[in-house]
Design an enzyme around this catalytic site. Sequence first.
Site, PDB file in Angstrom:
ATOM      1  CG  ASP A  93      -3.843  -3.001  -5.064  1.00 58.86           C
ATOM      2  OD1 ASP A  93      -3.586  -3.964  -4.316  1.00 58.86           O
ATOM      3  OD2 ASP A  93      -4.767  -2.191  -4.843  1.00 58.86           O
ATOM      4  CB  SER A 119       7.234   2.293 -11.829  1.00 54.53           C
ATOM      5  OG  SER A 119       8.337   1.865 -12.585  1.00 54.53           O
ATOM      6  CG  HIS A 148       2.385  -2.825   1.564  1.00 50.29           C
ATOM      7  ND1 HIS A 148       2.002  -2.409   2.825  1.00 50.29           N
ATOM      8  CD2 HIS A 148       1.887  -1.896   0.699  1.00 50.29           C
ATOM      9  CE1 HIS A 148       1.294  -1.292   2.726  1.00 50.29           C
ATOM     10  NE2 HIS A 148       1.212  -0.963   1.441  1.00 50.29           N
TER      11      HIS A 148
END
Length: 325
Positions: A90, A253, A147
């Site tokens: 995200d 980050s 992921h």
Amino acid sequence: MLDWLKVNLQYVTPKHLLSRLVGKLAEAEMGSVTTFFIKLFIKQYNVDMTEALHEKPEHYRSFNKFFTRTLKPEARTIDESDDVLIHAVDGTVSQFGDIRSDSIFQAKGHDFSLTTLLGGKPDVAAPFKNGKFATVYLAPRDYHRIHMPIEGTLTDMLYVPGELFSVNPLTAQNIPGLFARNERVVALFDTPVGKMAMVLVGATIVASIETVWAGTVTPPTGKTVQHWSYETDSEAAVKLEKGAELGRFKLGSTIVVCFEKDMIDFEDIAPGMVTRLGEPMASKMSSQKAITPEQTTETPVQASNEFDDNAGETKKDTPSEGADS
């Protein structure tokens, strides 16, 4: 004037010291004090806790446990189409496009070196020259696990020491070579679309970066690039499915993902676009597509079992297969 001050103060701030101190506080289990700061953070950044597996702030024993919270399985779904590569996080697209020989676009007036990004190793960078890249920024409110965009087998990991500048859009527009200057972890994979590099870039108050195969990779133990190689054809091989958890940031980050030339085409993405884990990011180029008919399915995101979310502990294995410093 305010923007100038925000950027230039970073050159004199003791960023590593500040980050390590914040990291210790974020790991501390302080009961009601921890809960107070979690609630404050949720309010300040408008964090959507309805997506979290554990919605109540009181569940989290430390701030980092809250920050790396698990989502409900139904909160994100993985596009399982054979020809689709998914968004790994995200976040918000900072930049994407072609790698021009050894140059990656950062912001107007600023490029950075692919080779420098990947630890200053020409042999590591070579497969990605003239390939594709995407840079995605994770804001404080975002889900902070990373992921896999596509299934892959881990071949190498590098720890690259560096600065800890902020990586927000303002800094990216003003600090030259930002992502190739900051501390980072590089994970290299063999995938159905060739080599893939996942670069997890550290930032101010990012206390550590973790991977599912090695646990905590930062904070560092020295100031030299460290390189680990991994078995790819044995039972010990690290094989991750598309959508599987790769790692996580403890405080936010940026990731930079790189692909080889003529292997993928980006889908409808643009700088500033919000990304959601599991949604299409790119597709295999026509020459790479399977001959079998495409089947489109979706599966819930599953967090890795390498981390114990309830006990507040992470896997402590050190990187193996021969560190090269």
